[in-house]
Design an enzyme around this catalytic site. Structure first.
Site, PDB file in Angstrom:
ATOM      1  N   ASP A 255      41.406  12.797  42.558  1.00  0.00           N
ATOM      2  CA  ASP A 255      40.239  13.287  43.304  1.00  0.00           C
ATOM      3  C   ASP A 255      40.626  14.286  44.388  1.00  0.00           C
ATOM      4  OD1 ASP A 255      38.238  11.884  41.983  1.00  0.00           O
ATOM      5  OD2 ASP A 255      38.380  10.148  43.319  1.00  0.00           O
TER       6      ASP A 255
ATOM      7  N   ARG B 181      41.416   3.066  57.571  1.00  0.00           N
ATOM      8  CA  ARG B 181      40.550   4.252  57.558  1.00  0.00           C
ATOM      9  C   ARG B 181      40.296   4.853  58.935  1.00  0.00           C
ATOM     10  NH1 ARG B 181      42.421   4.319  53.070  1.00  0.00           N
ATOM     11  NH2 ARG B 181      41.178   4.191  51.166  1.00  0.00           N
TER      12      ARG B 181
ATOM     13  N   ASP C  32      34.509   3.430  52.188  1.00  0.00           N
ATOM     14  CA  ASP C  32      35.451   4.321  52.865  1.00  0.00           C
ATOM     15  C   ASP C  32      34.787   5.575  53.431  1.00  0.00           C
ATOM     16  OD1 ASP C  32      37.606   2.621  52.552  1.00  0.00           O
ATOM     17  OD2 ASP C  32      38.034   3.355  50.546  1.00  0.00           O
TER      18      ASP C  32
ATOM     19  N   SER D  44      41.223   0.428  39.974  1.00  0.00           N
ATOM     20  CA  SER D  44      41.261   1.295  41.152  1.00  0.00           C
ATOM     21  C   SER D  44      41.943   0.503  42.264  1.00  0.00           C
ATOM     22  CB  SER D  44      39.834   1.683  41.540  1.00  0.00           C
ATOM     23  OG  SER D  44      39.813   2.131  42.863  1.00  0.00           O
TER      24      SER D  44
HETATM   25  N1  ARG Z   1      36.547  -3.241  49.078  1.00  0.00           N
HETATM   26  C1  ARG Z   1      37.627  -2.941  49.962  1.00  0.00           C
HETATM   27  C2  ARG Z   1      37.091  -2.299  51.209  1.00  0.00           C
HETATM   28  O1  ARG Z   1      36.010  -1.794  51.215  1.00  0.00           O
HETATM   29  C3  ARG Z   1      38.686  -2.098  49.295  1.00  0.00           C
HETATM   30  C4  ARG Z   1      38.349  -0.682  49.116  1.00  0.00           C
HETATM   31  C5  ARG Z   1      39.420   0.070  48.448  1.00  0.00           C
HETATM   32  N2  ARG Z   1      39.197   1.485  48.566  1.00  0.00           N
HETATM   33  C6  ARG Z   1      39.449   2.333  47.606  1.00  0.00           C
HETATM   34  N3  ARG Z   1      39.165   3.593  47.831  1.00  0.00           N
HETATM   35  N4  ARG Z   1      39.962   1.963  46.454  1.00  0.00           N
HETATM   36  O2  ARG Z   1      37.752  -2.311  52.201  1.00  0.00           O
END
Ligand code: ARG
Length: 411
Positions: free
Chosen positions: A22, A102, A131, A182
């Protein structure tokens, strides 16, 4: 500022760059479609991979600058440590690895934008996740004047489209067997979504895990570890002083070997979706359990009671992108004050998927043997209990009497 400097900075964008498909496509897209100069930023929060190679890859794709920032210590000290003090588990389960990283990445992104005089920042998050919320709300809290670009949210490229776009422009695409999942990883944990995991009834296959062995395959003899704490912060393992980064790394490996730290949840995302998530977080699970235990030895009953309510608020805010909110800052300050005496050691037994606290000690322990014992050494004033209960229960007596007078049943 003269006109040309002004337009220079309008043309610059700082992209949070992971090296994945991405954000690699995104570098080129920002150049081609928006005529921007891309400054790629990769932040080391303990994720695996050759980050120098990722930095280099951004330049090959066309970024004018590419920066790699080692933020592991800052991540540990300013984000993981407050999460430990808060025993932070979103919805009681998820130790928040991604959620904690983040705001730090956003902070470094904002600082980088300032350094380059850029007026725009960009991320590669989709519109379905948390995110995007975390990046953008954190950036807004730090510099509301920056414009945020999130093209991946708007473009309608499928994965296949992205691969094609990349190939047609000579952007290297990793031809791995193509993980069905993922994944996101940092010091504090690893998350795994998608593929068969999207059926909440299906047991996660072993290939969804990377940090932990299956409890079935774990060693058949338990391992005891001793974790030292200073003011609520873990600082030693088996008597050896360690930085928080090193301690977390060691516990991830020791705990992982024993199959500790696997978490399987249905989680509520900020955007309203319920998603099935698999986490591996051996260090987080061990440290939060050990820390909570030490608090129970060293804090008063009412402090424990009040703190617990704020722990959920802290975890919720970290999850929902409110890291830099004044309420979150205030809770962190509150936790630091209460942690003044949370020093000592906790003994944990690791065995086949479990981390069980088996011992705790502290110079500030509130445990008093002579009060607790049922042996002859008992120094508790038993006669005081009678008067105490009589006053403690007085309101109930009055309630019951009044009900009886009205002929109501008391139960
Ligand atoms: N569900 C988790 C969170 O919101 C993990 C997210 C993982 N992020 C990703 N871009 N794969 O913190």
């Amino acid at each position: 500022m003269n006109g040309s400097v002004q337009s220079e900075s309008e043309k610059r964008v700082v992209l949070a760059y992971s090296g994945g498909l991405d954000t690699s496509v995104l570098i080129r897209w920002l150049i081609e479609q928006m005529g921007l100069e891309v400054i790629a930023l990769t932040v080391d929060v303990g994720q695996p991979g050759d980050l120098q190679a990722i930095r280099q890859k951004a330049l090959e794709i066309g970024a004018v600058e590419s920066e790699l920032v080692d933020a592991r210590d800052e991540f540990a000290e300013e984000y993981i440590a407050p999460a430990i003090l808060a025993n932070a588990l979103y919805q009681g389960k998820y130790p928040l690895a991604t959620a904690l990283a983040r705001p730090l990445i956003a902070k470094i992104q904002v600082e980088t934008a300032h350094r380059y005089g850029a007026k725009k920042i960009a991320h590669g998050c989709t519109g379905k996740g948390n995110d995007q919320v975390r990046f953008e709300v954190a950036a807004a809290a730090l510099d509301p004047s920056l414009e945020v670009l999130a093209p991946v949210r708007e473009w309608s490229m499928s994965r296949e489209d992205e691969v094609e776009y990349a190939k047609s422009r000579g952007i290297p695409v990793e031809i791995t067997a193509g993980s069905p999942y993922s994944v996101d990883e940092n010091l504090w944990g690893r998350s795994c979504e998608c593929g068969v995991l999207e059926d909440p009834w299906v047991e996660p296959p072993e290939d969804a895990f990377a940090w932990t062995s299956s409890p079935q395959e774990a060693p058949d003899s338990p391992e005891y570890i001793e974790i030292g704490f200073e003011k609520g912060i873990p600082c030693a393992l088996n008597g050896e002083s360690l930085s928080l980064v090193d301690l977390v790394l060691k516990l991830n490996s020791i705990g992982g070997r024993h199959g500790v730290g696997r978490i399987d949840v249905i989680e509520d995302r900020v955007v309203g979706i319920k998603s099935r998530e698999i986490y591996e977080a051996p260090a987080a699970v061990i440290l939060i359990e050990a820390h909570r235990t030490l608090e129970h030895l060293t804090l008063t009953k009412d402090a424990l009671w009040g703190k617990r309510k704020l722990e959920d608020e802290f975890a919720r805010m970290a999850y929902e992108g409110m890291w830099f909110s004044p309420f979150n800052k205030a809770i962190q300050a509150f936790n630091r004050v209460l942690s003044e005496r949370v020093s000592g050691a906790v003994r944990v037994k690791l065995y086949r998927g479990n981390a069980v606290v088996v011992g705790r000690r502290s110079p500030s322990s509130l445990y008093d043997y002579s009060l607790a014992t049922y042996d002859r050494a008992d120094a508790f004033d038993h006669t005081a209990a009678r008067g105490f209960i009589s006053l403690w229960g007085l309101q109930m007596k009055l309630w019951a009497k009044s009900g009886k007078e009205k002929g109501e049943s008391s139960s």
